[in-house]
Design a protein around this motif. Structure first.
Motif, PDB file in Angstrom:
ATOM      1  N   ARG A 171       0.847  -1.198   0.000  1.00 40.81           N
ATOM      2  CA  ARG A 171       0.000   0.000   0.000  1.00 40.81           C
ATOM      3  C   ARG A 171       0.871   1.233   0.000  1.00 40.81           C
ATOM      4  NH1 ARG A 171      -4.341  -0.882   4.700  1.00 40.81           N
ATOM      5  NH2 ARG A 171      -5.426  -2.628   3.783  1.00 40.81           N
ATOM      6  N   GLU A 172       0.449   2.237  -0.743  1.00 39.57           N
ATOM      7  CA  GLU A 172       1.250   3.466  -0.798  1.00 39.57           C
ATOM      8  C   GLU A 172       1.294   4.162   0.547  1.00 39.57           C
ATOM      9  OE1 GLU A 172      -1.448   7.064  -2.385  1.00 39.57           O
ATOM     10  OE2 GLU A 172      -1.183   5.433  -3.802  1.00 39.57           O
ATOM     11  N   ARG A 216       1.083   5.697  -7.328  1.00 38.99           N
ATOM     12  CA  ARG A 216      -0.324   6.133  -7.497  1.00 38.99           C
ATOM     13  C   ARG A 216      -0.760   5.982  -8.946  1.00 38.99           C
ATOM     14  NH1 ARG A 216      -3.226   8.702  -3.595  1.00 38.99           N
ATOM     15  NH2 ARG A 216      -4.525   9.761  -5.102  1.00 38.99           N
ATOM     16  N   ASP A 266      -1.024   2.298  -9.910  1.00 38.98           N
ATOM     17  CA  ASP A 266      -2.205   1.688  -9.294  1.00 38.98           C
ATOM     18  C   ASP A 266      -3.467   2.056 -10.063  1.00 38.98           C
ATOM     19  OD1 ASP A 266      -0.819   0.352  -7.357  1.00 38.98           O
ATOM     20  OD2 ASP A 266      -1.298   1.734  -5.728  1.00 38.98           O
ATOM     21  N   ARG A 324      -6.330  -0.657  -9.723  1.00 35.66           N
ATOM     22  CA  ARG A 324      -6.411  -0.839  -8.271  1.00 35.66           C
ATOM     23  C   ARG A 324      -6.716   0.474  -7.614  1.00 35.66           C
ATOM     24  NH1 ARG A 324      -0.974  -4.237  -7.457  1.00 35.66           N
ATOM     25  NH2 ARG A 324      -0.200  -2.169  -7.815  1.00 35.66           N
ATOM     26  N   THR A 371      -6.270   3.250  -4.924  1.00 38.83           N
ATOM     27  CA  THR A 371      -5.142   3.653  -4.104  1.00 38.83           C
ATOM     28  C   THR A 371      -5.633   3.916  -2.695  1.00 38.83           C
ATOM     29  OG1 THR A 371      -5.443   5.956  -4.754  1.00 38.83           O
ATOM     30  CG2 THR A 371      -3.847   4.670  -6.009  1.00 38.83           C
TER      31      THR A 371
END
Length: 185
Positions: free
Chosen positions: A24-25, A174, A177, A182, A184
């Motif tokens: 995960r960012e 970002r 993704d 996906r 973010t």
């Protein structure tokens, strides 16, 4: 040897691979944002030498991979557990990090601490003592001699470089993704 900004910048540079590893960012941002402060960990020798005259030498034993590893093994898991307790139910602490919070904390503290030792190796011992990072296995100093002591260009360059690299990687993650469909988090 670099100053505080240089050490924080070097820690950010060394922590940046988290953007490729963590799922995960926000967790990667947490890893870098909390971890960068441990880029000052080996300089605990300066604090200890001011508290009590214990014979603690700057660039001594605290500036070795061995002691950074020991400190990371003690402090890191505590940091990981504290982060899990504080952020475990949020988007900031992914399941990947939560499943191994102690390892998450250890790696964060260790990478930043070793980055500090490397940053101090960038200059020859012109004013400060040399660094023996592989003590006790190899009791010789290492110096790369590319930075003059406390050079503002090097310190600000490392700091700004660390910020720019992490911001660029954040934007890249970002974007990829979104491109991959996906969400973010």
């Amino acid at each position: 040897m670099v100053d505080v900004l240089g050490h924080l910048g070097m820690a950010m540079l060394w922590l940046a691979p988290a953007w490729f590893i963590l799922d995960r960012e926000k967790t990667a941002a947490l890893f870098v944002g909390v971890g960068l402060w441990f880029g000052m960990l080996p300089d605990v020798d300066l604090v200890l030498s001011n508290i009590a005259p214990l014979g603690v030498k700057h660039h001594g034993v605290f500036h070795t991979v061995l002691v950074v590893t020991i400190l990371a093994a003690v402090i890191g898991p505590l940091v990981g557990i504290a982060l899990k307790k504080a952020l475990g139910d949020s988007d900031w602490f992914s399941d990947q990090a939560a499943n191994n919070a102690t390892g998450f904390g250890f790696v964060m503290v260790w990478v930043a601490g070793v980055a500090h030792v490397f940053a101090d190796m960038l200059s020859a011992p012109d004013i400060a003592d040399s660094v023996e990072p592989l003590w006790p296995l190899y009791q010789q100093s290492f110096g790369i001699d590319v930075v003059w002591y406390n050079n503002p260009w090097a310190n600000w360059g490392l700091f700004i470089g660390g910020i720019l690299l992490n911001v660029a990687l954040w934007a890249w993650v970002r974007r990829s993704d979104r491109t991959n469909g996906r969400a973010t988090a």
